[in-house]
Scaffold this motif. Structure first.
Motif: not given
Length: 174
Positions: A47-51, A67-75, A157-161
């Motif tokens: 995915l492009p950064i910001g997706s 289930d993951l909305a609103g928190s930073p997540v590392l997959f 914010d749910g965007r790829l960092a």
């Protein structure tokens, strides 16, 4: 005296020739090293950064993007047959407390084939939620992951960092 002067001149010429050859060899080695790095580094994909976080539901139904909305997540994406996965799984487990202190949730997906042993599971469970999949994962396809190990970090914010194949490159100075 003439003999000594001639010997010094010949020796100086040989030293200069040796320096020139050494410089050429070093330059060639650097070029070869750069080519090898390009050949062994996995291609930038995903995915492009910001997706935004793509829609997904884990194969076991345990977790989804909602289930993951609103928190930073590392997959983290791993596979049992991957030769680089054990080191990255260990790095993730070692940094799990540090990651948790920044309120980043960790979700690992482990692909385990029919013939492969699940040796990474216990290590990955130390880092956070672990989802084990025994088939090619639709989740990996949703995140456009083409190789393991792979990490993708989404902000609150749910965007790829950040994304990458090495945990330290994804987390950076976090």
């Amino acid at each position: 005296m003439l003999f000594l002067s001639t010997a010094v001149a010949i020796l100086a010429a040989l030293v200069l020739a040796d320096l020139a050859l050494s410089a050429a060899v070093i330059r060639r080695l650097r070029e070869t090293e750069a080519k090898l790095i390009d050949m062994t580094s996995p291609p930038a994909s995903g995915l492009p950064i910001g997706s935004p976080i793509p829609h997904f539901v884990s194969p076991d139904g345990q977790v989804s993007n909602a289930d993951l909305a609103g928190s930073p997540v590392l997959f983290g994406f791993f596979s049992a047959g991957c030769r680089h996965c054990p080191a990255q799984a260990e790095a993730l487990a070692d940094r799990s407390q540090e990651i948790a202190s920044t309120d980043v949730r960790v979700l690992s997906f482990l692909s385990v084939g029919e013939d492969a042993a699940d040796e990474l599971g216990p290590t990955l469970q130390k880092a956070g939620l672990l989802v084990i999949d025994d088939s090619p994962s639709a989740v990996m396809a949703a995140f456009q992951v083409q190789g393991t190990p792979s990490f993708v970090l989404f902000g609150a914010d749910g965007r790829l960092a950040a994304r990458g194949h090495d945990l330290s490159e994804v987390l950076g100075s976090r």
